[in-house]
Write an enzyme that holds these catalytic residues in place. Structure first.
Site, PDB file in Angstrom:
ATOM      1  N   ASP A  78      44.134  23.444  31.532  1.00 37.35           N
ATOM      2  CA  ASP A  78      43.714  24.838  31.347  1.00 37.35           C
ATOM      3  C   ASP A  78      43.669  25.613  32.654  1.00 37.35           C
ATOM      4  O   ASP A  78      43.759  26.843  32.646  1.00 37.35           O
ATOM      5  CB  ASP A  78      42.334  24.886  30.684  1.00 37.35           C
TER       6      ASP A  78
ATOM      7  N   HIS B  47      37.261  17.163  32.623  1.00 37.36           N
ATOM      8  CA  HIS B  47      37.569  17.194  31.195  1.00 37.36           C
ATOM      9  C   HIS B  47      36.614  16.248  30.484  1.00 37.36           C
ATOM     10  O   HIS B  47      36.274  15.194  31.013  1.00 37.36           O
ATOM     11  CB  HIS B  47      39.028  16.765  30.952  1.00 37.36           C
TER      12      HIS B  47
END
Length: 464
Positions: free
Chosen positions: A366, A308
């Protein structure tokens, strides 16, 4: 926000300038550069604002190194296990979690505002049947200001509060109608006896021809998805909302701008990209091949859903999302789903590979959310729409906070200009093709007027 000393900046001409250091409740100290230009004649250069604090905020905090996310000081792990999305909405707006009676009143206010104006439904009929739902969302949310004039006095705190409640309430209705429009099904209206997320599932999947019972496990799963995505500090879309709001634009236009920013695949399309990646890998025996490609910097393949930009350790939302993924697939009896089995094997192999572990490339929120949404029956085209529904509370809260500041300034970033120096304007009659090539084309490698990019494009399109 407190001052914690000064930092000294040594300029090339030998001058020294002192700038204040600011310290917040948590997070790294920041250098206050507001007087930098006045003191030095210089500006800072920071594309993407990756090292720049654009505002002071009390809403959300992220510590990327420790893998921490707080809403109003509460850890996301605690919130995900102990409260629901409506409580988080109340928390973000008012600063504290509600009591039982406060939640009851707040929830009732939301349910009373879930309907949209009947004339606004006509707006949907103007879109083509194959229009992307995010295009519809952007247009319809922006159009809300044409139907609700009574809460647009943005200097009034009570009207800002009413606007926030209306937006939270209407977003699932707007999103569900966008879906129904795209598939050509009749619109389903919200029901006052259903919870926030149960209402959304009802409006998405109910049909006039048969009863639809909302599965409580699936409703809770969607509630968790909304909660985990409610806000995420100063991301691209939240910053867009603040920038639009700094011009005193109405809140619905500001949120529509946020939706447009979220629509970009680099921001809101990550979970869809994970599903596409899993489908491309196809089977467990091909995982080593694709992991090898992910390590090759010259290969275009990227391992989606790992790592991320903000979290340099692990994504704190991913733990709850993984648990929820197992719950949903178990409830639906599809825990042996090939795509999920492939995802779990990819996770196992990647986390046993020193390359990914040493770089702290752990699965993020995600990686699992796309699988959950697909299991819920949500089509890929609606993934980012659901993200927008969840993030609407974060957007409107960021907007409210900005509007409540005693000193407001319109956002106006600077630039590092690298274009032409000052030059004379030549009248049209003196601008021959040879002149254009001589003064413009040579710098771009053109030998004739037709070699210039805009001319070649027109030739290709048959404009001549």
């Amino acid at each position: 926000m407190e001052s914690a000393g000064q930092v000294r900046l040594l300029l090339p001409d030998g001058r020294e300038v002192e700038l204040p250091i600011l310290v917040g409740t948590a997070g790294p100290p920041m250098i206050d550069i507001r007087q930098l230009h006045a003191k030095t004649g210089l500006f800072t250069f920071d594309p993407g604002f990756t090292a720049t604090g654009s505002c002071e905020s009390k809403i959300t905090f992220i510590d990327g190194e420790k893998g921490a996310l707080w809403y109003r000081g509460y850890r996301i792990e605690d919130l995900a296990n102990k409260v629901d999305f409506v409580e988080v909405c109340y928390l973000l707006i008012y600063g504290d979690l509600p009591s039982l009676s406060q939640k009851s009143v707040f929830e009732r206010e939301i349910k009373c505002e879930m309907m949209i104006h009947e004339q606004l439904i006509n707006f949907y009929r103007g879109f083509k049947s194959d229009a992307h739902p995010m295009a519809i969302m952007t247009g319809v949310v922006g159009a809300l200001s044409a139907f609700m004039h009574d809460d647009l006095h943005v200097e009034d705190p009570k009207q800002r509060e009413m606007c926030a409640i209306r937006l939270i309430a209407k977003m699932p209705t707007i999103a569900a109608i966008a879906y129904k429009t795209s598939v050509g099904q009749p619109i389903v209206y919200p029901r006052s006896d259903l919870s926030y997320t149960a209402n959304f599932l009802h409006m998405m999947f109910a049909l006039p021809t048969e009863p639809y019972e909302v599965n409580p496990v699936l409703s809770r799963a969607l509630d968790s998805i909304f909660l985990l995505h409610a806000d995420h500090e100063q991301n691209a879309s939240s910053s867009t909302v603040r920038i639009a709001g700094s011009s005193q634009a109405n809140p619905y236009a500001c949120v529509a701008a946020g939706i447009a920013s979220l629509w970009g695949p680099a921001h809101g399309g990550a979970n869809e990209a994970v599903l596409n990646m899993l489908e491309e890998i196809g089977s467990k025996d091909r995982i080593p091949e694709f992991l090898a490609r992910a390590k090759n910097k010259n290969d275009t393949f990227r391992l989606m859903g790992f790592g991320h930009r903000v979290y340099k350790n692990f994504d704190p939302r991913a733990v709850r999302m993984r648990e929820m993924c197992l719950e949903v697939l178990g409830e639906l009896g599809v825990q042996d789903d090939p795509l999920f089995a492939l995802a779990m094997e990819l996770e196992r192999v990647a986390l046993s590979d020193e390359y990914f572990v040493s770089r702290k490339l752990y699965p993020n929120v995600d990686f699992y959310s796309g699988i959950v949404l697909q299991a819920l029956g949500i089509p890929k085209s609606m993934f980012t729409v659901l993200f927008a529904v969840a993030r609407s509370i974060g957007w409107i809260t960021q907007w409210m906070e900005m509007m409540s500041e005693s000193t407001q300034k319109i956002s106006r970033p600077r630039q590092l200009y690298t274009g032409h120096g000052e030059r004379d304007c030549v009248p049209l009659d003196d601008r021959s093709d040879d002149h254009i090539v001589q003064h413009i084309g040579l710098a771009r490698g053109a030998k004739s007027i037709n070699d210039l990019p805009h001319m070649a494009y027109r030739q290709e399109r048959g404009s001549f």
